[in-house]
Design an enzyme around this catalytic site. Structure first.
Site, PDB file in Angstrom:
ATOM      1  N   TYR A   1       1.050  -1.664  -0.705  1.00  0.00           N
ATOM      2  CA  TYR A   1       0.308  -0.295  -0.326  1.00  0.00           C
ATOM      3  C   TYR A   1       0.702   1.390  -0.249  1.00  0.00           C
ATOM      4  O   TYR A   1       1.455   1.561   1.267  1.00  0.00           O
ATOM      5  CB  TYR A   1      -1.067  -0.323   1.197  1.00  0.00           C
ATOM      6  CG  TYR A   1      -1.795   1.053   1.118  1.00  0.00           C
ATOM      7  CD1 TYR A   1      -2.451   1.895   0.283  1.00  0.00           C
ATOM      8  CD2 TYR A   1      -2.714   0.983   2.731  1.00  0.00           C
ATOM      9  CE1 TYR A   1      -3.106   3.071   0.499  1.00  0.00           C
ATOM     10  CE2 TYR A   1      -3.489   2.245   3.171  1.00  0.00           C
ATOM     11  CZ  TYR A   1      -3.900   2.825   1.902  1.00  0.00           C
ATOM     12  OH  TYR A   1      -4.322   4.619   1.574  1.00  0.00           O
TER      13      TYR A   1
ATOM     14  N   LYS B   1      -1.246  -1.128  -3.834  1.00  0.00           N
ATOM     15  CA  LYS B   1      -1.903  -0.419  -4.017  1.00  0.00           C
ATOM     16  C   LYS B   1      -2.325   0.991  -4.206  1.00  0.00           C
ATOM     17  O   LYS B   1      -0.853   0.707  -3.557  1.00  0.00           O
ATOM     18  CB  LYS B   1      -3.218   0.095  -3.051  1.00  0.00           C
ATOM     19  CG  LYS B   1      -4.467   0.508  -1.993  1.00  0.00           C
ATOM     20  CD  LYS B   1      -5.116   0.530  -1.354  1.00  0.00           C
ATOM     21  CE  LYS B   1      -6.400   1.958  -1.015  1.00  0.00           C
ATOM     22  NZ  LYS B   1      -6.601   1.556   0.304  1.00  0.00           N
TER      23      LYS B   1
END
Length: 292
Positions: free
Chosen positions: A135, A164
């Site tokens: 992320y 992400k």
């Protein structure tokens, strides 16, 4: 396990009397996301105020989420910790509770080198067999990982399988797709970039929006998947102002205010976060009315 599509983020409800986590209300939030046709549930992200929970509350939310979802869709548990020791401990809990994936972002006080970031992910991977989604959220975490570094971790760390990307730079997504020849799934983490990201080849969209607007994000994703670009554009611009609003107003505060407007009290955000003021509540009410 391959995860794609709409990953719906929970908020963490707080009991107005005790100020503790309200697990019964969390169950209702999860059910609303499932009714919005999400493809996975993600708990303990920024919308879930994970940074403001005690270690015990974090465990309660993670365990309850997995149990309540009960296999209906995959469950992703967010982990963002200053220390590698804390991150590995949380990764072990996520595996113990039966989560399907962890979404890992490094927090920074000191500026981290690429080697330090790599070792952080490596040690978390060693601690748990769960697949890891990298992320990248530099605005929140203070760490900005390049596409090259993230792809190197996917290639060289056993359990790292997806990315992400929340830097707000669409070129990062294009680069991830190009450098990996489309082999590494990446997910959009910027609500206002959903249309661009999906048309750039994103495997999905991570968002708390379905808490308040149901399956509208899923409709957008499906329109792109079906090459219905005119319809996708219309759906996106229908949602655009709302998506911008919930991010700029603070996800936790905005989504919780939205629930209240819909007649469901999930408590306010935890201090130092503040609830929306009256003007913003009125603006949100109008945006939600426009999206009915």
């Amino acid at each position: 396990m391959k995860i794609s599509g709409i990953i719906g983020y929970t908020v963490t409800p707080f009991d107005p009397c005790t100020q503790g986590v309200d697990l019964a209300k969390l169950g209702e939030v999860i059910d609303i996301l499932l009714a919005g046709d999400v493809d996975a549930i993600a708990a303990l992200g920024s919308a879930g105020e994970a940074a403001y929970l005690t270690a015990q509350e974090w465990q309660q939310v993670a365990e309850f989420t997995v149990k309540h979802v009960a296999g209906r869709v995959p469950v992703i548990i967010g982990i963002a910790a200053l220390t590698t020791a804390q991150a590995t401990t949380y990764a072990k809990y996520a595996h113990q509770f039966g989560a399907d994936m962890i979404m890992l972002s490094p927090f920074s006080y000191y500026q981290l080198s690429e080697q330090e970031i790599f070792e952080h992910y490596q040690q978390v991977s060693n601690a748990s067999p769960l697949p890891i989604m990298i992320y990248n959220n530099p605005a929140v975490c203070g760490v900005d990982m390049t596409p090259e570094l993230m792809l190197a971790m996917v290639a060289d760390i056993e359990n790292v399988v997806a990315i992400k990307e929340s830097s707000g730079d669409i070129q990062r997504m294009h680069k991830i797709y190009h450098l990996s020849e489309g082999a590494v799934p990446f997910f959009n983490g910027c609500n206002h970039m959903a249309l661009e990201a999906l048309t750039a080849g994103a495997a999905g969209w991570c968002t708390a929006a379905p808490c308040l607007i149901g399956d509208k994000p899923k409709q957008l994703l499906q329109a792109v998947a079906n090459s219905e670009f005119e319809r996708a554009q219309g759906l996106f611009y229908q949602q655009f102002e709302f998506l911008e609003f919930i991010v700029s107003s603070g996800l936790a505060a905005a989504v919780k205010a939205g629930f209240a407007l819909k007649g469901m009290d999930v408590g306010g955000p935890r201090a130092p976060l503040l609830p929306l003021n009256d003007a913003k509540q009125k603006q949100l009410a109008q945006l939600l009315s426009n999206l009915r």
